[in-house]
Design a protein around this motif. Structure first.
Motif, PDB file in Angstrom:
ATOM      1  N   UNK A 119       0.974  -0.937  -0.097  1.00  0.00           N
ATOM      2  CA  UNK A 119      -0.186  -0.026  -0.033  1.00  0.00           C
ATOM      3  C   UNK A 119       0.988   1.236   0.215  1.00  0.00           C
ATOM      4  N   UNK A 120       0.521   2.273  -0.898  1.00  0.00           N
ATOM      5  CA  UNK A 120       1.457   3.564  -1.034  1.00  0.00           C
ATOM      6  C   UNK A 120       1.688   4.192   0.532  1.00  0.00           C
ATOM      7  N   UNK A 121       2.765   4.734   0.884  1.00  0.00           N
ATOM      8  CA  UNK A 121       2.978   5.312   1.992  1.00  0.00           C
ATOM      9  C   UNK A 121       4.327   5.105   2.615  1.00  0.00           C
ATOM     10  N   UNK A 122       5.192   4.866   1.945  1.00  0.00           N
ATOM     11  CA  UNK A 122       6.797   4.825   2.779  1.00  0.00           C
ATOM     12  C   UNK A 122       7.379   3.638   3.017  1.00  0.00           C
ATOM     13  N   UNK A 123       6.589   2.279   2.650  1.00  0.00           N
ATOM     14  CA  UNK A 123       7.255   1.103   2.885  1.00  0.00           C
ATOM     15  C   UNK A 123       8.403   0.889   1.990  1.00  0.00           C
ATOM     16  N   UNK A 124       9.244  -0.264   2.606  1.00  0.00           N
ATOM     17  CA  UNK A 124      10.429  -0.627   1.718  1.00  0.00           C
ATOM     18  C   UNK A 124      10.659  -2.179   2.317  1.00  0.00           C
ATOM     19  N   UNK A 125      11.212  -2.839   1.341  1.00  0.00           N
ATOM     20  CA  UNK A 125      11.575  -4.418   1.418  1.00  0.00           C
ATOM     21  C   UNK A 125      12.788  -4.676   0.509  1.00  0.00           C
ATOM     22  N   UNK A 126      13.793  -4.816   1.341  1.00  0.00           N
ATOM     23  CA  UNK A 126      15.227  -5.125   0.563  1.00  0.00           C
ATOM     24  C   UNK A 126      15.084  -6.555  -0.257  1.00  0.00           C
ATOM     25  N   UNK A 127      15.830  -6.452  -1.513  1.00  0.00           N
ATOM     26  CA  UNK A 127      16.017  -7.755  -2.096  1.00  0.00           C
ATOM     27  C   UNK A 127      16.919  -8.665  -1.218  1.00  0.00           C
ATOM     28  N   UNK A 128      16.425  -9.628  -1.409  1.00  0.00           N
ATOM     29  CA  UNK A 128      16.883 -10.827  -0.512  1.00  0.00           C
ATOM     30  C   UNK A 128      16.019 -11.227   0.574  1.00  0.00           C
ATOM     31  N   UNK A 129      14.741 -10.440   0.745  1.00  0.00           N
ATOM     32  CA  UNK A 129      13.677 -10.948   1.656  1.00  0.00           C
ATOM     33  C   UNK A 129      12.584 -11.574   0.771  1.00  0.00           C
ATOM     34  N   UNK A 130      11.982 -12.464   1.377  1.00  0.00           N
ATOM     35  CA  UNK A 130      11.040 -13.461   0.651  1.00  0.00           C
ATOM     36  C   UNK A 130       9.629 -13.043   1.116  1.00  0.00           C
ATOM     37  N   UNK A 131       8.591 -12.560   0.311  1.00  0.00           N
ATOM     38  CA  UNK A 131       7.371 -12.252   0.637  1.00  0.00           C
ATOM     39  C   UNK A 131       6.534 -13.184  -0.284  1.00  0.00           C
ATOM     40  N   UNK A 132       5.448 -14.185   0.338  1.00  0.00           N
ATOM     41  CA  UNK A 132       4.616 -14.959  -0.306  1.00  0.00           C
ATOM     42  C   UNK A 132       3.475 -14.171  -0.926  1.00  0.00           C
ATOM     43  N   UNK A 139       1.739   0.865   5.148  1.00  0.00           N
ATOM     44  CA  UNK A 139       2.704   1.828   5.444  1.00  0.00           C
ATOM     45  C   UNK A 139       2.429   2.501   6.821  1.00  0.00           C
ATOM     46  N   UNK A 140       3.745   2.972   7.123  1.00  0.00           N
ATOM     47  CA  UNK A 140       5.029   2.520   6.538  1.00  0.00           C
ATOM     48  C   UNK A 140       5.829   1.399   7.183  1.00  0.00           C
ATOM     49  N   UNK A 141       6.288   0.426   6.778  1.00  0.00           N
ATOM     50  CA  UNK A 141       6.662  -0.859   7.209  1.00  0.00           C
ATOM     51  C   UNK A 141       8.177  -1.310   6.341  1.00  0.00           C
ATOM     52  N   UNK A 142       8.816  -2.065   7.192  1.00  0.00           N
ATOM     53  CA  UNK A 142      10.095  -2.612   6.662  1.00  0.00           C
ATOM     54  C   UNK A 142      10.461  -4.188   6.877  1.00  0.00           C
ATOM     55  N   UNK A 143      10.950  -4.557   5.654  1.00  0.00           N
ATOM     56  CA  UNK A 143      11.319  -5.882   5.901  1.00  0.00           C
ATOM     57  C   UNK A 143      12.892  -6.040   5.466  1.00  0.00           C
ATOM     58  N   UNK A 144      13.638  -6.604   6.278  1.00  0.00           N
ATOM     59  CA  UNK A 144      15.082  -6.926   5.926  1.00  0.00           C
ATOM     60  C   UNK A 144      15.638  -7.815   5.246  1.00  0.00           C
ATOM     61  N   UNK A 145      16.731  -7.755   4.722  1.00  0.00           N
ATOM     62  CA  UNK A 145      17.489  -9.103   3.908  1.00  0.00           C
ATOM     63  C   UNK A 145      17.223 -10.198   4.718  1.00  0.00           C
TER      64      UNK A 145
END
Length: 297
Positions: A119-132, A139-145
């Protein structure tokens, strides 16, 4: 073969075992090689890019459940650390939303085909993290490698999924929940949240804690290796040990609590220490109160 040639360049013999992932021995040996330069570094980056793609697609994981017990895949953590070693600082984004990070771990980009809602609003997911498929990112949320987030999980606003954390199916990470990351040491278990767990708002789960399926963590619960958990129902106390993490039982309902200090000035002053308390185990009433409507997903 490029990989075989790379290992020759770095002074290692090529080994392959049918019981391990084809990249495992290569990653382990490159990690042990220390600093690389020239052609060896270039080919190491090619191996790393293959590894990172496997990580992003969920085909390799920092930890897996085998024979009922969670086992750490130390070589996967080594591969992530190898990526930091091989990466260089690079700019991304533009304008006010510009960033500087290691070139080996850029932000992930999603498409409709991924079936993941960001959802729009400043979230970020790093490459190397898996989301099914079916994961929702508010937003805003973060998922690390190195993190693994399974089907149907909701990551609410201001929530963090730390590096290498393992999150199961249909988990609800409420607003401001913090799921800690354990990247180093490489043999240490990451935080593990199993299927159908509810993590309440402002919760913190750290230091390799494992939360079994169906557990409910009430708002504000903090779980660490140093914090004992008192089970009022089963009359037990759960603690981490030198070799085992803190484990929250299946379907346990945990609330913030306190225990009195009975010695010294603390007793005189009437002080107490925070402690999580298991007040009940999940029942139909609990299920109704935490159930998410299907249409949200």
């Amino acid at each position: 073969m490029q990989v075989r040639r790379l290992l020759v360049l770095t002074g290692f013999r090529y080994k392959y075992s049918a019981t391990m992932h084809p990249l495992q021995s290569q990653v382990e040996q490159l990690y042990s090689a220390g600093a690389l330069s020239g052609e060896a570094a270039q080919q190491a980056r090619q191996v790393f890019q293959q590894f990172r793609e496997e990580l992003t697609q969920g085909r390799v994981r920092a930890a897996e459940k085998r024979d009922g017990r969670w086992q750490v895949n130390a070589w996967v953590k080594q591969g992530i650390l190898l990526g930091f070693r091989l990466g260089e600082l690079a700019e991304s984004g533009n304008g006010a939303l510009s960033f500087v990070d290691k070139s080996t771990f850029p932000p992930r980009h999603f498409s409709v085909e991924d079936k993941i809602r960001v959802v729009p609003g400043g979230s970020s997911v790093r490459t190397g993290a898996y989301l099914a498929a079916g994961v929702i990112c508010m937003p805003p949320m973060y998922v690390n490698v190195g993190a693994y987030v399974d089907e149907g999980t909701l990551i609410d606003s201001h929530a963090l999924v730390g590096s290498c954390a393992q999150v199961g199916k249909r988990v609800h990470l409420s607003a401001a929940a913090q799921i800690g990351g354990v990247l180093e040491p490489v043999n240490a278990s990451p935080v593990i949240i199993e299927d159908d767990v509810l993590v309440g708002g402002n919760c913190g789960v750290y230091a390799g804690t494992q939360v079994r399926p169906g557990a409910v963590l009430g708002a504000g619960v903090i779980l660490t290796r140093a914090t004992p958990v008192y089970d009022l129902v089963r009359e037990q106390v759960y603690r981490a040990s030198a070799n085992e993490p803190l484990v929250i039982p299946e379907n346990a309902v945990v609330a913030p609590g306190a225990r009195a200090i009975n010695k010294g000035k603390a007793a005189e002053w009437g002080l107490s220490l925070y402690t999580p308390v298991i007040v009940k185990y999940r029942d139909e009433k609990t299920q109704r109160s935490i159930e998410l409507e299907d249409w949200i997903r």
